[in-house]
Design an enzyme around this catalytic site. Structure first.
Site, PDB file in Angstrom:
ATOM      1  N   ASP A  76       8.104  -2.970  -6.984  1.00  0.00           N
ATOM      2  CA  ASP A  76       9.013  -3.773  -7.284  1.00  0.00           C
ATOM      3  C   ASP A  76       7.940  -4.987  -7.905  1.00  0.00           C
ATOM      4  OD1 ASP A  76       8.356  -5.064  -4.904  1.00  0.00           O
ATOM      5  OD2 ASP A  76       8.924  -6.398  -4.584  1.00  0.00           O
ATOM      6  N   GLU A 138       8.723  -5.878  -2.374  1.00  0.00           N
ATOM      7  CA  GLU A 138       7.706  -7.238  -1.561  1.00  0.00           C
ATOM      8  C   GLU A 138       7.276  -8.298  -2.296  1.00  0.00           C
ATOM      9  OE1 GLU A 138       3.443  -8.537  -1.320  1.00  0.00           O
ATOM     10  OE2 GLU A 138       4.399  -7.993  -3.043  1.00  0.00           O
TER      11      GLU A 138
HETATM   12 ZN   LIG Z   1       1.665  -7.082  -4.842  1.00  0.00          ZN
END
Ligand SMILES: [Zn+2]
Length: 386
Positions: A76, A138
């Site tokens: 992401d 994340e």
């Molecule tokens: Zn990162």
């Protein structure tokens, strides 16, 4: 020039073209990586979310019955919303030795290097496996990697070591701070703003709480510093605020978010308690004397543990050797390294690109960093072969 450089650039262009902003699905990029791996004879396993909209991907190259080393990254990226880009953020553009695109630095550059080396990994006679562990979400609190880590040693092999490829300019990071976040909701009582004494002003009480947080921040600065970090203390700040309804109404809602970035070893219990005690003693009695339905709700939100590499594991000297470096560094941003380590796999952070370019408009990765990373991963393969 590293032979895989061209492949890595092509792969990076493909990966950047997927808009994997955290709130969107990452399944298309996972499908692409799966089919790329399949094309090179590598089987991968998804760890999906219950709704199937996102997934982590885990693959093993080499023998599966020994620990080996995992190359970990997230798929992401942060949003481009309200950022002024000179080029299309989802089209990789190479200019003056730099590769521009959302996620080029954080951290699709690392993913591209790992994937570019898959044929080389396959061609080696690996004595210990090289694992690929790609996550999602994340950037919204390291949440996506957690279900995958929970499977390590169960349905997935537990790596002996994990290299988390966040941008460190290819230096070895053996320590990072751990964010912890709170949400505070103050509920007041409405009144016509010409009659403030009949209402309870939520913004006023939120202001008192903010004042206490500012004092807490100052107190944190007086604790013994850890000079490896900049700033060298556990930082505290208010990051978001919203409140009020109209200019002529005593405000009922006021909400704010605050965070700390903990040094390794810092226990946040006392801080949490201090704000709750302040609310209970210095705000609530006054508020509820006028209107018992008013209140203050303090909730702990996302947290990522602080990270300190396991000194007994042998990974730090190994990573330094493979990176050709002598010194390790500490950073203030959080990574998945601490979660892997808590999950039983000793970790360090090392990856291409400078964190200063991450999350910014015109984010870029220097081609030189891509080359350094490819060479480093080649040495990881050498190590796995011997
Ligand atoms: Zn990162």
């Amino acid at each position: 020039m590293v032979p895989e450089l061209g492949t890595a650039k092509e792969l990076l262009a493909r990966l950047v073209a997927f808009d994997t902003t955290s709130h969107k699905t990452n399944i298309p990029i996972i499908e692409y990586i799966e089919s790329y791996l399949r094309g090179h004879g590598v089987v991968s396993v998804r760890v999906p979310t219950p709704d199937g909209q996102k997934a982590s991907l885990f693959a093993t190259i080499g023998p599966a019955d020994v620990g080996g080393i995992a190359l970990s990254g997230h798929t992401d990226v942060v949003p481009v919303t309200s950022q002024a880009w000179d080029t299309d953020p989802f089209t990789l553009v190479e200019r003056d030795g730099k590769l521009y695109g959302r996620g080029a630095c954080d951290m699709k550059g690392f993913l591209a290097c790992v994937l570019a080396l898959v044929p080389a990994f396959k061609a080696r006679k690996l004595k210990v496996p090289i694992h690929i562990a790609f996550s999602y979400d994340e950037e919204v609190g390291c949440t996506g990697v957690r279900p995958m880590i929970a499977e390590l040693g169960k349905t997935l092999p537990l790596p002996r070591y994990v290299l988390v490829g966040e941008p460190t300019s290819m230096t070895v990071v053996d320590s990072h701070k751990g964010p912890m976040r709170w949400s505070v909701e103050v509920t007041g009582k409405a009144a016509h703003s010409s009659m403030p004494h009949l209402g309870v002003n939520a913004i006023t009480y939120a202001g008192r709480l903010l004042g206490e947080l500012a004092r807490m921040e100052e107190d944190l600065k007086t604790l013994p510093p850890n000079p490896r970090f900049d700033p060298p203390y556990t930082s505290l700040q208010v990051t978001e605020i919203e409140g009020g309804t109209a200019s002529n109404i005593v405000p009922v809602p006021c909400w704010f978010g605050w965070e700390i970035r903990r040094l390794p070893g810092f226990d946040a219990t006392a801080l949490d308690q201090r704000l709750r005690t302040f609310a209970a003693e210095k705000c609530l009695p006054e508020m509820q004397r006028l209107a018992p339905e008013t209140g203050i709700k303090i909730e702990i939100g996302n947290e990522v543990p602080a990270f300190e590499a396991d000194a007994r594991s042998g990974l730090v000297p190994l990573a330094l050797k493979l990176a050709g470096q002598n010194d390790t560094f500490a950073v203030c941003y959080a990574t998945e390294a601490s979660l892997f380590q808590v999950g039983g796999a000793p970790s360090v952070v090392i990856g291409p690109g400078n964190i200063a370019q991450a999350h910014t408009p015109n984010e870029y990765l220097a081609v030189a960093e891509l080359e350094k990373c490819l060479a480093f991963l080649g040495r990881v393969a050498d190590w796995a072969e011997t």
